[in-house]
Design an enzyme around this catalytic site. Structure first.
Site, short mmCIF file in Angstrom:
data_model
loop_
_atom_site.label_atom_id
_atom_site.label_comp_id
_atom_site.label_asym_id
_atom_site.label_seq_id
_atom_site.Cartn_x
_atom_site.Cartn_y
_atom_site.Cartn_z
N ASP A 159 0.86 -1.18 0.00
CA ASP A 159 0.00 0.00 0.00
C ASP A 159 0.90 1.23 0.00
O ASP A 159 1.46 1.61 1.03
CB ASP A 159 -0.90 -0.01 1.23
CG ASP A 159 -1.84 1.18 1.30
OD1 ASP A 159 -1.75 2.08 0.43
OD2 ASP A 159 -2.67 1.24 2.23
N TYR A 206 -11.72 12.76 -8.83
CA TYR A 206 -10.58 12.21 -9.56
C TYR A 206 -9.76 13.31 -10.24
O TYR A 206 -8.52 13.32 -10.15
CB TYR A 206 -11.09 11.21 -10.60
CG TYR A 206 -10.02 10.56 -11.43
CD1 TYR A 206 -9.15 9.63 -10.87
CD2 TYR A 206 -9.88 10.86 -12.79
CE1 TYR A 206 -8.17 9.02 -11.63
CE2 TYR A 206 -8.90 10.24 -13.56
CZ TYR A 206 -8.05 9.33 -12.97
OH TYR A 206 -7.07 8.73 -13.74
N ARG A 255 -14.86 15.63 -25.31
CA ARG A 255 -13.46 15.78 -24.87
C ARG A 255 -12.55 15.24 -25.95
O ARG A 255 -12.73 14.13 -26.44
CB ARG A 255 -13.22 15.02 -23.56
CG ARG A 255 -11.75 15.05 -23.10
CD ARG A 255 -11.58 14.31 -21.79
NE ARG A 255 -12.22 15.01 -20.70
CZ ARG A 255 -12.60 14.43 -19.55
NH1 ARG A 255 -12.42 13.12 -19.39
NH2 ARG A 255 -13.15 15.13 -18.60
N ASN A 281 -8.05 8.64 -22.15
CA ASN A 281 -8.81 7.43 -22.46
C ASN A 281 -7.97 6.33 -23.11
O ASN A 281 -8.08 6.07 -24.31
CB ASN A 281 -9.98 7.78 -23.37
CG ASN A 281 -11.06 8.59 -22.66
OD1 ASN A 281 -11.41 8.28 -21.53
ND2 ASN A 281 -11.56 9.61 -23.31
#
Length: 326
Positions: free
Chosen positions: A55, A150, A287, A179
């Site tokens: 982590d 985000y 976008r 993307n």
């Protein structure tokens, strides 16, 4: 994590991270791949890498993770497609702990190069309200109005990289991903992005024989999508480059979601009846990536057309769908 390695990939168990580890290993580099997920949940596990479950939001783990490393690729993030981002804003913001601790640890360890994977979600929402969007330039991130949760985390972490360079002379490079898609990624479960989701829905239609699919939104929202191989090439190019300016890393090939479905249908050899879910998460209306700056600095732009990338992605997703049904 005491031995010397050329590169650390934080988020190496993720979609892009797994592909990046494979590419770096193919160049003969030594790689430490770190991810929070148990190894059986990693998208790819490469035996030639030093694979670590940790982590990295904990500073002591971040320090151990970058120990004796030459470069760091910071790809670790709690994220997914629009359905996940819109419904998990706090979880996305918590990634700021990982981003900050990795940056601090890398600086303390004297890492030569630090690459941070940002996102097109940093861009002002007010510039993305029309499907016929003007492609987003790097300066369009300000005045700040990023994707809630985000996008704010990504923009904050970009600025942390900038300030570590200004205050400490620490070398960091930032790419804003647009993307990214391809095989060996999330294709179901709620975190998948549009290309994988569409490939899955079409594959399910083929396998079931029921040629019907649901589409989030009206299908007229627009996006550009970058195949993972272009992402790997561009990320390493930027990481090695001389410019500290955050730069778009994406395709400028703008399509509607309906056109995305058209392409996958053609690959699969079917046509589906479409039901539009207007109350589903759909993000901004339009976008696209303006690639002027990356061409000016690096003389580069993505080379893999959307149809060609989907030709490689759809068969992989189809195989997952068939395997899951069995």
């Amino acid at each position: 994590m005491s031995k010397q390695v050329d590169v650390v990939v934080a988020g190496g168990g993720g979609f892009i991270g797994g592909h990046l580890v494979a590419d770096l290993l193919s160049q003969g580099l030594t790689v430490r791949s770190i991810d929070i997920k148990p190894q059986h949940e990693w998208y790819q596990v490469h035996g030639a890498a030093e694979n670590v479950v940790a982590d990295l939001s904990l500073l002591e783990n971040a320090r151990a993770g970058v120990r004796n490393a030459g470069q760091v690729y910071m790809l670790a993030a709690d994220m997914g497609g629009m359905g996940f981002i819109e419904n998990n804003k706090a979880a996305c913001m918590m990634t700021a702990l990982t981003s900050t601790h990795m940056l601090k640890a890398a600086h303390e360890a004297g890492v030569d190069r630090y690459f941070y994977s940002s996102s097109a979600c940093v861009y002002a929402a007010g510039k993305q309200t029309d499907p016929n969007v003007t492609a987003l330039k790097e300066e369009d991130a300000y005045p700040a109005q990023p994707e809630d949760g985000y996008g704010w985390e990504k923009l904050f972490s970009e600025r942390m990289c900038r300030h570590f360079e200004e205050d400490f002379g620490f070398t960091s490079r930032v790419a804003r991903y647009h993307n990214v898609y391809g095989p060996e990624g999330t294709w179901t479960g709620g975190r998948e992005k549009a290309p994988a989701a569409v490939c899955r829905k079409i594959a399910e239609a083929v396998v079931s024989g029921e040629h019907k699919i649901d589409i989030w939104g009206d299908g007229r929202q627009t996006r550009s999508f970058m195949y993972v191989d272009d992402c790997l090439h561009g990320s390493q190019m930027i990481a090695k480059g001389d410019s500290s300016i955050p730069v778009n890393l994406g395709s400028s090939e703008l399509v509607t979601i309906n056109q995305l479905v058209d392409i996958v249908e053609e690959i699969a050899g079917i046509r589906c009846e479409r039901t539009y879910q207007l109350d589903a998460p759909q993000g901004v209306r339009g976008r696209n990536s303006d690639n002027t700056l990356i061409q000016e600095i690096y003389g580069w732009q993505p080379s893999i057309a959307l149809a060609d990338g989907l030709e490689k992605t759809y068969p992989w997703v189809y195989d997952q769908v068939k395997r899951a049904r069995r």
